[in-house]
Design a protein around this motif. Structure first.
Motif, PDB file in Angstrom:
ATOM      1  N   GLN A 193      -0.411 -18.536   5.070  1.00 38.08           N
ATOM      2  CA  GLN A 193      -1.014 -19.692   5.738  1.00 38.08           C
ATOM      3  C   GLN A 193       0.105 -20.676   6.063  1.00 38.08           C
ATOM      4  N   TYR A 194      -0.242 -21.891   6.445  1.00 32.87           N
ATOM      5  CA  TYR A 194       0.765 -22.804   6.964  1.00 32.87           C
ATOM      6  C   TYR A 194       0.778 -24.091   6.142  1.00 32.87           C
ATOM      7  N   ASP A 195       1.976 -24.604   5.876  1.00 30.97           N
ATOM      8  CA  ASP A 195       2.049 -25.892   5.183  1.00 30.97           C
ATOM      9  C   ASP A 195       1.968 -27.028   6.206  1.00 30.97           C
ATOM     10  N   GLU A 196       2.118 -28.277   5.736  1.00 28.66           N
ATOM     11  CA  GLU A 196       1.924 -29.421   6.637  1.00 28.66           C
ATOM     12  C   GLU A 196       2.938 -29.451   7.772  1.00 28.66           C
ATOM     13  N   GLN A 197       4.082 -28.829   7.552  1.00 28.55           N
ATOM     14  CA  GLN A 197       5.099 -28.757   8.615  1.00 28.55           C
ATOM     15  C   GLN A 197       4.913 -27.517   9.496  1.00 28.55           C
ATOM     16  N   GLY A 198       3.875 -26.766   9.221  1.00 27.05           N
ATOM     17  CA  GLY A 198       3.612 -25.579  10.038  1.00 27.05           C
ATOM     18  C   GLY A 198       4.381 -24.351   9.593  1.00 27.05           C
ATOM     19  N   ALA A 199       5.107 -24.455   8.485  1.00 26.80           N
ATOM     20  CA  ALA A 199       5.865 -23.298   7.993  1.00 26.80           C
ATOM     21  C   ALA A 199       4.927 -22.328   7.283  1.00 26.80           C
ATOM     22  N   GLU A 200       5.241 -21.030   7.388  1.00 26.61           N
ATOM     23  CA  GLU A 200       4.421 -20.021   6.726  1.00 26.61           C
ATOM     24  C   GLU A 200       4.622 -20.076   5.219  1.00 26.61           C
ATOM     25  N   VAL A 201       3.513 -20.032   4.492  1.00 30.71           N
ATOM     26  CA  VAL A 201       3.540 -19.946   3.026  1.00 30.71           C
ATOM     27  C   VAL A 201       2.824 -18.661   2.644  1.00 30.71           C
ATOM     28  N   GLU A 202       3.500 -17.820   1.855  1.00 27.66           N
ATOM     29  CA  GLU A 202       2.878 -16.542   1.498  1.00 27.66           C
ATOM     30  C   GLU A 202       1.845 -16.766   0.409  1.00 27.66           C
ATOM     31  N   ARG A 203       0.650 -16.231   0.619  1.00 22.34           N
ATOM     32  CA  ARG A 203      -0.450 -16.378  -0.349  1.00 22.34           C
ATOM     33  C   ARG A 203      -0.576 -15.180  -1.268  1.00 22.34           C
ATOM     34  N   ILE A 204      -0.493 -14.000  -0.684  1.00 24.05           N
ATOM     35  CA  ILE A 204      -0.755 -12.750  -1.421  1.00 24.05           C
ATOM     36  C   ILE A 204       0.151 -11.676  -0.845  1.00 24.05           C
ATOM     37  N   ARG A 205       0.659 -10.813  -1.716  1.00 28.79           N
ATOM     38  CA  ARG A 205       1.362  -9.618  -1.244  1.00 28.79           C
ATOM     39  C   ARG A 205       0.713  -8.393  -1.864  1.00 28.79           C
ATOM     40  N   VAL A 206       0.573  -7.368  -1.058  1.00 31.92           N
ATOM     41  CA  VAL A 206      -0.196  -6.181  -1.434  1.00 31.92           C
ATOM     42  C   VAL A 206       0.598  -4.912  -1.163  1.00 31.92           C
ATOM     43  N   LEU A 207       0.558  -3.976  -2.098  1.00 34.86           N
ATOM     44  CA  LEU A 207       1.031  -2.599  -1.885  1.00 34.86           C
ATOM     45  C   LEU A 207      -0.171  -1.684  -2.053  1.00 34.86           C
ATOM     46  N   ALA A 208      -0.320  -0.706  -1.173  1.00 32.55           N
ATOM     47  CA  ALA A 208      -1.515   0.132  -1.253  1.00 32.55           C
ATOM     48  C   ALA A 208      -1.237   1.539  -0.751  1.00 32.55           C
ATOM     49  N   SER A 209      -1.936   2.502  -1.346  1.00 31.34           N
ATOM     50  CA  SER A 209      -1.924   3.872  -0.839  1.00 31.34           C
ATOM     51  C   SER A 209      -3.333   4.222  -0.370  1.00 31.34           C
ATOM     52  N   TYR A 210      -3.405   4.659   0.878  1.00 34.12           N
ATOM     53  CA  TYR A 210      -4.681   4.958   1.533  1.00 34.12           C
ATOM     54  C   TYR A 210      -4.840   6.468   1.707  1.00 34.12           C
ATOM     55  N   GLY A 211      -6.093   6.908   1.703  1.00 28.40           N
ATOM     56  CA  GLY A 211      -6.424   8.292   1.969  1.00 28.40           C
ATOM     57  C   GLY A 211      -7.751   8.355   2.696  1.00 28.40           C
ATOM     58  N   ASP A 212      -8.370   9.533   2.677  1.00 28.96           N
ATOM     59  CA  ASP A 212      -9.664   9.715   3.338  1.00 28.96           C
ATOM     60  C   ASP A 212     -10.652  10.222   2.288  1.00 28.96           C
ATOM     61  N   LEU A 213     -11.539   9.333   1.829  1.00 33.43           N
ATOM     62  CA  LEU A 213     -12.473   9.714   0.768  1.00 33.43           C
ATOM     63  C   LEU A 213     -13.328  10.906   1.176  1.00 33.43           C
ATOM     64  N   ASP A 214     -13.667  10.985   2.468  1.00 30.79           N
ATOM     65  CA  ASP A 214     -14.554  12.059   2.911  1.00 30.79           C
ATOM     66  C   ASP A 214     -13.864  13.420   2.936  1.00 30.79           C
ATOM     67  N   ALA A 215     -12.533  13.415   2.826  1.00 29.86           N
ATOM     68  CA  ALA A 215     -11.787  14.679   2.849  1.00 29.86           C
ATOM     69  C   ALA A 215     -11.537  15.231   1.453  1.00 29.86           C
ATOM     70  N   LEU A 216     -11.995  14.506   0.417  1.00 27.52           N
ATOM     71  CA  LEU A 216     -11.724  14.969  -0.943  1.00 27.52           C
ATOM     72  C   LEU A 216     -12.687  16.078  -1.345  1.00 27.52           C
ATOM     73  N   PRO A 217     -12.220  16.988  -2.204  1.00 26.39           N
ATOM     74  CA  PRO A 217     -13.144  18.002  -2.722  1.00 26.39           C
ATOM     75  C   PRO A 217     -14.212  17.353  -3.608  1.00 26.39           C
ATOM     76  N   ASP A 218     -15.294  18.090  -3.824  1.00 28.79           N
ATOM     77  CA  ASP A 218     -16.450  17.527  -4.532  1.00 28.79           C
ATOM     78  C   ASP A 218     -16.342  17.624  -6.049  1.00 28.79           C
ATOM     79  N   ASP A 219     -15.236  18.182  -6.551  1.00 34.51           N
ATOM     80  CA  ASP A 219     -15.159  18.390  -8.000  1.00 34.51           C
ATOM     81  C   ASP A 219     -15.245  17.068  -8.752  1.00 34.51           C
ATOM     82  N   VAL A 220     -16.085  17.026  -9.752  1.00 36.77           N
ATOM     83  CA  VAL A 220     -16.172  15.873 -10.639  1.00 36.77           C
ATOM     84  C   VAL A 220     -16.184  16.416 -12.063  1.00 36.77           C
ATOM     85  N   ARG A 221     -15.193  16.013 -12.855  1.00 41.48           N
ATOM     86  CA  ARG A 221     -15.192  16.389 -14.278  1.00 41.48           C
ATOM     87  C   ARG A 221     -14.925  15.107 -15.025  1.00 41.48           C
ATOM     88  N   THR A 222     -15.991  14.401 -15.274  1.00 41.16           N
ATOM     89  CA  THR A 222     -15.815  13.056 -15.783  1.00 41.16           C
ATOM     90  C   THR A 222     -16.551  12.900 -17.092  1.00 41.16           C
TER      91      THR A 222
END
Lengths: 284, 284
Positions: B105-134
């Protein structure tokens, strides 16, 4: 100077673990390291060792000394040998500072290949108040002399087991069925844990401890490789001297992925670290 | 076109949650959003809503659609209003791709201030096999009509409660002692969860669900603010239609920090998400 007696324990800062995780600052935020082949298992460099290496680079880059929470995404498999780490300060605060680091190695053309990327928030464990209001209880562990290490039987895993020479690992026999061909089916693994040269635990070695046991998948009855996708560790307290107890739990294996939770307890019965990883199940 | 009947449930993609998390691509990897004041609690924008916003930007940037594991470090407090997200591809693989994103977001001078940083690994849930051993079992929940929402009593928290208008939240009475001045002392919080306009859950709204209940700290007897330092969510399965059950647990409060674990169960009794956050306890 007299030679150290053979029963002398390595000190924090002067042990094999410290030498093998030492990073050399080439420029601000840029560190060289030669990843040791001593921390490999099967064909891979152990993910906890790699996290400790990145943790040291971040401790040098950030104004705070201890990893309070560190999240690593494992991108490609690391190999023993030269690597470079690039670390940056994301934000500096009074109590916490946040940093990011990546570890790179080189392909055959000499191009950098990113192995791991890490986001972490660091603080100073010694500056925390002493309040503890916890309901967590240490898991039941048999005494260490009733537990078993790799030296007590034939190596149950094919490939390198170099890391086992560097660890004091004594597994709870109730989670050892896999090594006898009779996995319990429960996603549990428990072991007394230390470094083989007797170095006591510190926040950095806790990053190793959470990922140094055989995978829970073995006790679920899976024999394939279980590569880590992401591992997050919370270091909650500076560990007391003496061996640690590490307890791993997997509750949900689904769609080819599982979570593995670790708790690390110190000799003073304090919960010193918690971690969770998401891992892939590669069925042989 | 006829007007929708008043009992029509909002569809995934056409609900308040979808409109308020929509990001506009300004350039490759650069997204604008106006953070809605509708997802604030006390004086802060809810951390799960913010994670969903970042999750949408990453879903647009990466070749895979679903967040399998996403780790967020919260740097500074976000405010309702304009924000920009910068997202990058870290690595692309066949099954998983990894990305990074930051919200500014922006401070009073209009400079960018970082709020959150994220690292993530994405996949396709619908492509996973149906095995469940829980071995994971859903926690015991009273039927929804024996649970209580914010509309059933006086607002127990001072400040904005805008987010409660957007949620269907029915708390297990056994974790409601704090609202009556008699916290149980146990670090537990459980609720039936949905979106108020009836939109069913999807992987993106699970990022909201894990951080939308009152904090476990209330039941421990702490009334102060509990800001998130880091939150990691694993999405394990596409949720079935119908309300979710969310269970929060804190086992270790020490040194002014606590962990809060969430499990989210769908109407088909599947564990669809797991999360853990490290939060600071700010004692009043």
């Amino acid at each position: 100077m007299p030679e150290a007696a053979s029963d002398t324990r390595a000190a924090i800062g002067d042990s094999e673990f410290d030498r093998d995780t030492a990073v050399t600052r080439r420029a601000p935020g840029v560190y060289d390291i030669d990843l040791s082949a001593g921390w490999t298992i099967i064909s891979a460099v152990n993910g906890g060792y790699l996290l400790a290496v990145l943790g040291r680079a971040l401790a040098d880059t950030l104004p705070h000394p201890d990893p309070f929470t560190i999240s690593a995404h494992y991108l490609t498999a690391s190999q023993p040998g030269p690597a470079v780490i690039r670390a940056d300060v994301v934000r500096t605060g009074r109590t916490l500072s946040t940093g990011q680091a990546s570890l790179f190695q080189y392909d055959e053309q000499g191009a950098e290949v990113e192995r791991i990327r890490v986001l972490a928030s660091y603080g100073d464990l010694d500056a925390l108040p002493d309040d503890v209001r916890t309901t967590a209880k240490p898991p039941a562990f048999p005494p260490m002399d009733q537990c078993f290490g790799p030296e007590d039987g034939p190596a149950p895993v094919e490939g390198s087991s170099a890391i086992t020479d560097r660890l004091m690992l004594k597994l709870d026999p109730s989670t050892l069925g896999w090594a006898l061909g009779a996995p319990s089916g429960k996603g549990e693994m428990r072991a007394w844990f230390g470094l083989a040269d007797g170095r006591d635990a510190d926040p950095l070695s806790l990053l190793l401890a959470v990922d140094a046991l055989p995978p829970t998948a073995f006790e679920i009855g899976l024999s394939g490789w279980v590569p880590t996708v992401e591992l997050t560790v919370h270091v909650r307290c500076r560990p007391a001297p003496g061996p640690l107890r590490v307890s791993l739990t997997t509750r949900n294996l689904a769609g080819g992925f599982l979570e593995e939770d670790a708790e690390v307890w110190d000799s003073a019965d304090r919960l010193v670290a918690q971690s969770r990883q998401l891992a892939r199940v590669r069925l042989g």
